[in-house]
Motif scaffolding. Structure first.
Motif, short mmCIF file in Angstrom:
data_model
loop_
_atom_site.label_atom_id
_atom_site.label_comp_id
_atom_site.label_asym_id
_atom_site.label_seq_id
_atom_site.Cartn_x
_atom_site.Cartn_y
_atom_site.Cartn_z
N ASP A 224 13.94 3.49 9.04
CA ASP A 224 12.70 2.98 9.62
C ASP A 224 11.48 3.37 8.80
O ASP A 224 10.37 2.95 9.10
N HIS A 225 11.64 4.18 7.78
CA HIS A 225 10.51 4.70 7.01
C HIS A 225 10.47 4.12 5.59
O HIS A 225 9.85 4.69 4.71
N GLY A 226 11.15 3.00 5.40
CA GLY A 226 11.17 2.37 4.09
C GLY A 226 12.27 2.92 3.21
O GLY A 226 13.16 3.64 3.67
N SER A 227 12.21 2.57 1.95
CA SER A 227 13.23 3.03 1.01
C SER A 227 12.56 3.62 -0.23
O SER A 227 11.42 3.31 -0.54
N ALA A 228 13.30 4.47 -0.90
CA ALA A 228 12.88 5.02 -2.18
C ALA A 228 13.88 4.55 -3.23
O ALA A 228 15.08 4.49 -2.96
N GLN A 229 13.38 4.17 -4.39
CA GLN A 229 14.24 3.70 -5.47
C GLN A 229 14.00 4.54 -6.71
O GLN A 229 12.89 5.01 -6.93
N SER A 230 15.05 4.71 -7.50
CA SER A 230 14.95 5.49 -8.74
C SER A 230 15.73 4.80 -9.84
O SER A 230 16.74 4.15 -9.58
N GLY A 231 15.25 4.96 -11.06
CA GLY A 231 15.95 4.45 -12.22
C GLY A 231 15.75 5.40 -13.39
O GLY A 231 14.70 6.03 -13.51
#
Length: 187
Positions: free
Chosen positions: A106-113
């Protein structure tokens, strides 16, 4: 509190690695390969600039998936990896014990690369990497009050073993000097 619990599977003769479960993303993206040798946890990952992108950290792991592709057919030691994780407002609430997955997304997502290179020389190893972490959360800029969407950071890291003392019969691989340089930028 449970921090990490994940399943990892390798494919294609370990060229592709998938990790799925509750993970601390900072242990994977921006972390130093010398982390196990360091006594100061802060040196293990890109300094506190990881927090604005809401990337999960130890001991507050979050559900996520990480994939890593080994590019050794192109260049021995070259890799690229990416990850997608549940973001957070407060990393410990409402998930005090690490088992409450009810509203994790419910708090969004975090993405990493990240793209990196690990020198094949085991005696004088070196790791070089660049990466980005971001989220899709809406928030208010603390300085201006302006509503914003997403935040990010970028990092570069060099870590290199540069010296092993000699014991008369050869060098002592248990002792030496390692250099670590980290550069992190965030808006």
């Amino acid at each position: 509190r449970i921090d990490q619990a994940w399943y990892e599977q390798n494919f294609f003769d370990k060229m592709l690695r998938i990790k799925l479960g509750q993970v601390a993303a900072v242990n994977e993206f921006g972390a130093t390969s010398f982390f196990d040798l360091l006594m100061n946890d802060e040196l293990g990952y890109a300094p506190n600039a990881i927090f604005p992108p809401r990337q999960s950290f130890s001991p507050a792991g979050k559900p996520g998936i990480i994939s890593q592709l080994d590019l050794k057919p192109l260049i021995q030691g070259l890799y690229i990896k990416g990850g997608l994780f549940a973001a957070y407002d407060d990393p410990y609430s409402p998930d005090e014990f690490g088992f409450n997955y009810r509203d994790q997304f419910d708090h969004g997502s975090a993405q990493s690369g990240e793209i990196g290179y690990i020198e094949p020389n085991k005696d004088y190893r070196g790791t070089y990497k660049v990466g980005i972490n971001r989220n899709d959360k809406r928030y208010v800029h603390l300085g201006t009050g302006e509503p914003l969407r997403s935040d990010y950071n970028v990092y570069g890291m060099i870590e290199k073993t540069v010296y092993h003392p000699s014991d008369g019969r050869g060098y002592d691989a248990e002792r030496g000097l390692d250099l670590l340089v980290q550069v992190v930028g965030a808006p």
